[in-house]
Design an enzyme around this catalytic site. Structure first.
Site, PDB file in Angstrom:
ATOM      1  N   LYS A  12       9.051   5.613  22.745  1.00 45.22           N
ATOM      2  CA  LYS A  12       9.503   4.686  21.069  1.00 45.22           C
ATOM      3  C   LYS A  12       8.448   5.031  20.916  1.00 45.22           C
ATOM      4  O   LYS A  12       7.201   4.396  21.509  1.00 45.22           O
ATOM      5  CB  LYS A  12      10.444   2.914  22.208  1.00 45.22           C
ATOM      6  N   CYS A  13       8.365   4.030  18.993  1.00 53.17           N
ATOM      7  CA  CYS A  13       7.561   4.245  18.102  1.00 53.17           C
ATOM      8  C   CYS A  13       6.730   3.052  18.883  1.00 53.17           C
ATOM      9  O   CYS A  13       7.302   1.653  19.173  1.00 53.17           O
ATOM     10  CB  CYS A  13       8.758   3.348  16.795  1.00 53.17           C
ATOM     11  N   PRO A  14       5.425   3.125  18.820  1.00 51.93           N
ATOM     12  CA  PRO A  14       4.527   4.311  17.913  1.00 51.93           C
ATOM     13  C   PRO A  14       3.941   5.317  19.510  1.00 51.93           C
ATOM     14  O   PRO A  14       3.265   6.445  18.688  1.00 51.93           O
ATOM     15  CB  PRO A  14       3.510   3.218  17.878  1.00 51.93           C
TER      16      PRO A  14
END
Length: 74
Positions: A12-14
């Site tokens: 998942k981001c980042p």
């Protein structure tokens, strides 16, 4: 010139952008990094990363949920 392919699916981001930055920092000019990720925000984060680093996106693709980016180290 070397080519490195990395599976970042499920991150998942980042994390995809951070891991791509770390990998690119260790690569020589002309090398290619190909990453596959499933985080929809990568479509924003990876181009922004490449703008910051001065590298170049050679291509990007989306098949289902999987985003693929080919980045050439400058």
């Amino acid at each position: 010139m070397a080519e490195t392919k990395v599976n970042m699916r499920g991150l998942k981001c980042p994390l995809p952008a951070l891991k791509a930055r770390k990998l690119l920092s260790k690569m020589a000019a002309g090398d290619v990094l190909e990453i596959e990720c499933t985080d929809p925000l990568a479509s924003i984060d990876i181009p922004n990363l490449v703008r910051e680093t001065g590298d170049a996106i050679e291509g990007s693709d989306k098949k289902g949920r999987v985003l693929t980016f080919r980045i050439r180290k400058s």
